[in-house]
Design a protein around this motif. Sequence first.
Motif, PDB file in Angstrom:
ATOM      1  N   GLU A 185       0.802  -1.026  -0.055  1.00 35.77           N
ATOM      2  CA  GLU A 185       0.128   0.070  -0.126  1.00 35.77           C
ATOM      3  C   GLU A 185       0.719   1.323   0.144  1.00 35.77           C
ATOM      4  N   VAL A 186       1.742   1.404   0.853  1.00 36.84           N
ATOM      5  CA  VAL A 186       2.903   2.274   0.797  1.00 36.84           C
ATOM      6  C   VAL A 186       3.544   2.562  -0.603  1.00 36.84           C
ATOM      7  N   ALA A 187       3.685   1.578  -1.334  1.00 30.58           N
ATOM      8  CA  ALA A 187       4.341   1.794  -2.636  1.00 30.58           C
ATOM      9  C   ALA A 187       3.335   2.440  -3.684  1.00 30.58           C
ATOM     10  N   GLY A 188       1.933   1.795  -3.326  1.00 33.37           N
ATOM     11  CA  GLY A 188       0.748   2.268  -4.174  1.00 33.37           C
ATOM     12  C   GLY A 188       0.638   3.807  -4.057  1.00 33.37           C
ATOM     13  N   ILE A 189       0.492   4.078  -2.823  1.00 33.58           N
ATOM     14  CA  ILE A 189       0.455   5.729  -2.537  1.00 33.58           C
ATOM     15  C   ILE A 189       1.544   6.313  -2.942  1.00 33.58           C
ATOM     16  N   MET A 190       2.806   6.008  -2.683  1.00 33.49           N
ATOM     17  CA  MET A 190       3.837   6.818  -2.976  1.00 33.49           C
ATOM     18  C   MET A 190       4.244   6.884  -4.603  1.00 33.49           C
ATOM     19  N   GLY A 191       3.709   6.058  -5.289  1.00 27.20           N
ATOM     20  CA  GLY A 191       3.989   5.797  -6.667  1.00 27.20           C
ATOM     21  C   GLY A 191       5.189   5.394  -6.929  1.00 27.20           C
ATOM     22  N   CYS A 192       5.584   4.104  -6.116  1.00 30.60           N
ATOM     23  CA  CYS A 192       7.034   3.735  -6.283  1.00 30.60           C
ATOM     24  C   CYS A 192       6.881   2.219  -6.112  1.00 30.60           C
ATOM     25  N   SER A 193       8.103   1.669  -6.225  1.00 27.84           N
ATOM     26  CA  SER A 193       8.141  -0.003  -6.206  1.00 27.84           C
ATOM     27  C   SER A 193       8.041  -0.245  -4.958  1.00 27.84           C
ATOM     28  N   VAL A 194       7.837  -1.665  -4.479  1.00 30.94           N
ATOM     29  CA  VAL A 194       7.460  -2.084  -3.047  1.00 30.94           C
ATOM     30  C   VAL A 194       9.306  -1.992  -2.430  1.00 30.94           C
TER      31      VAL A 194
END
Lengths: 201, 180
Positions: free
Chosen positions: B148-157
């Motif tokens: 979710e953090v990656a999705g929100i930040m727009g970056c890879s996991v």
Amino acid sequence: MTCKKKDISLRLPDLLADSLRGEEAGKLREHLETCSCCAEEFRVLSNLAALEVPEPEAGFFDEMPGKVIRSIREEKTASRPSFRLPAIELKWKAGLAAASLAAAALLVFLLPGTGPVLVQKPDNNIPPISVAIGFETNILIEGDYKVSDVSGALELDVKLTEDDLSRTTGAFLIRGIEYLDMDVDALFMFEEELGSIPQRS
Amino acid sequence: MDWEKEREFTKRAREGDEEAFGELVRAHQKKLYNFIYRLCENHDDAAEVTQRAFVKAYFSLRNFRGDSLFRTWLFRIALNTFRNHVRDEGRRKHQTLDGWDPPARERTFSMMVEKEERKKLAEAVETLPERQREAVVLRVHEGHSFNEVAGIMGCSVGAAKASYHQGVKKLKETIGGEEQ
């Protein structure tokens, strides 16, 4: 002192939030008893999580939904006129341009993560080209790019709405020239650029 | 708000039902405001960004396909709105450790006065680079998974994990619990 078990460090917030199953939580707690590095990190995270956000003034959250709905209604009723983008400065990239001169008189590139970088041959005699920029299947900007002077500025007329500028994901499409994926950072840099330029015509 | 209700309100809001969207605002506003506050530590900015993020979310609802949680999608819009806000208004309150001249804070976290370590910690959070701070806040305060953090930040996991790891490492170093 450092702990080599990085996966444990990454899961400590889950232990803090009490969102792990019993067995998994037990293993992490056992590790914390023997690893001073992770125990220290857990203590730091606990203190961090305990930092509270001050409550806003009374009534703030009661009023927020109404304020949001009023803003939505204002935007819905606002006219959506044409905007004129008076001039977008083009950046000359010698290396890229040299490679592209044989193929096209004007190229437009987007470098992932850096926002749109427009690359062109600095020639005033380039004819206008039709360009469409879209996110997913929605065309947001469509118009003719026209080189206006040798300084590399160009002008285009587009229909652009606030709604268009609110998109959060998508791809960057320049019809007839290139199709390039666009990451979120680049998208918002682009949004920011457009958002600061439009003037009502 | 449970998942079924949220889905129903989302569907109605997508069809133009503003009152249904108001229910979504009520359900998520506190989390969203707190998230943005932790990034900017300023009530006025947090209030403005929260409101703008909800308005943007309303007009972007047709792009919400439901393949992520509504909350995750909303946080992503809020974070992008915040990043734009920082760029547009020059109101950035936190910079990288190098060459940062701390501004006078109008107020900060309410518990910092009593305990020295928490005070140092709160100050250390402010000095984290933007992405590290976002990752730490999303993971520790908001309880998001790394996906979710990656999705929100727009970056890879992987990038989200690296930002989080570096951020926590710096916090530990700052309060003296880790070797430099």
